[in-house]
Design an enzyme around this catalytic site. Structure first.
Site, PDB file in Angstrom:
ATOM      1  CB  SER A   1      39.927  54.912  21.295  1.00 46.83           C
ATOM      2  OG  SER A   1      40.452  54.481  22.532  1.00 46.83           O
TER       3      SER A   1
ATOM      4  CE1 TYR B   1      34.957  55.181  22.751  1.00 46.90           C
ATOM      5  CE2 TYR B   1      36.945  54.051  23.447  1.00 46.90           C
ATOM      6  CZ  TYR B   1      36.331  55.149  22.903  1.00 46.90           C
ATOM      7  OH  TYR B   1      37.080  56.224  22.505  1.00 46.90           O
TER       8      TYR B   1
END
Ligand code: NDP
Length: 243
Positions: A137, A150
């Site tokens: 990401s 995350y």
């Protein structure tokens, strides 16, 4: 000419929910690969089995490392791997639980590393070259609200700096680092309309990423077209990091 994966066997994790993994599986299959589709929810195997003879569904909880090891060993040799399955626990930083940090590390570091280890052992023992892509990401490189747990994933999944080094020179390891993609996960992460509008405006291209754009980068990195690229990654972030 189009990318061609004929004669190759691919393993893709986390395609049950029609997100990036699903589109990756479809694209690899359409490009000639046989695909081992590793999904969690067994009900999703029904739709996977309808994809036809080139798709081999496997149901396993990738949060359970013993089960994962067993399942991936049973799969046998593969040529390309896409570590895509993940969970994003959205919690404000000051309220992020210990369990969420554990989950983040498990998904960000443990699962993709163990997956690569098992697959790489198979590649080495069969003497075949391979290529692996971790779906990371842009959060590996920027902070975003509610994603404290995350960020672990991003940091470790970005193989340029931190993923396990390619165990043999002929096994390439790369990442793609998308901005928001409006899958189930992306919709949850951007469910506040005001936040989503402001976030989108911060992207120089004034858009989020389409799953298709992420898939194209994954296929490029898996293919021989990127034969000299390893330990690197592609940002599919509509310019966000440059903003
Ligand atoms: P989805 O929510 O659509 O899919 C996630 C997949 O992971 C699901 O198929 C899910 O299966 C699977 N999964 C979750 N837990 C487990 C488990 N315990 N065992 C096996 N599989 C599991 O997500 P996306 O397509 O959006 O995300 C794909 C990847 O892209 C992820 O790595 C994510 O971090 C990354 N990413 C996504 C962004 C976005 O905005 N969407 C932005 C940047 C990166 P099941 O439902 O059966 O549990």
């Amino acid at each position: 000419t189009l990318l061609n994966f004929s004669g190759l066997r691919a393993l893709v994790t986390g395609q049950g929910k029609m997100g990036i993994g699903w589109d990756t599986m479809k694209a690899l299959h359409a490009s000639g690969a046989r695909v081992v589709a590793v999904s969690h929810t067994s009900a999703d195997l029904v739709s996977l089995s309808k994809e036809g003879p080139g798709v081999e569904p496997v149901s396993v909880d990738l949060g359970d490392w013993e089960a994962m090891e067993q399942a991936l060993c049973d799969v046998g040799p593969v040529d390309v791997l896409v570590n895509n399955a993940a969970m994003a626990l959205l919690q404000p930083f000051l309220e992020t639980t210990k369990e969420a940090f554990d989950t983040g590390v498990r998904w960000g570091q443990g699962a993709p590393s163990l997956g690569l280890q098992i697959v790489a052992r198979g590649m080495i023992s069969h003497g075949v070259p391979g290529s692996s892509v971790n779906v990371s990401s842009m959060a590996a490189h920027v902070t975003l609200p509610n994603l404290a747990a995350y960020i672990c994933e991003g940091g470790v999944c970005a193989p340029a700096e931190t993923a396990p080094p390619a165990p043999r020179p002929q096994i390439r390891v790369n990442s793609v680092n998308p901005t928001v993609v409006l899958t189930a996960m992306g919709q949850e992460a951007s469910s506040d309309p005001q936040f989503a509008r402001k976030l989108k405006e911060r992207h120089p291209l004034r858009q989020f990423a389409k799953a298709e754009d992420v898939v194209n980068s994954i296929l490029f990195l898996l293919s021989d077209r990127s034969a000299s690229t390893s330990g690197s990654g592609i940002f599919v972030d509509a310019g966000y990091l440059a903003s």
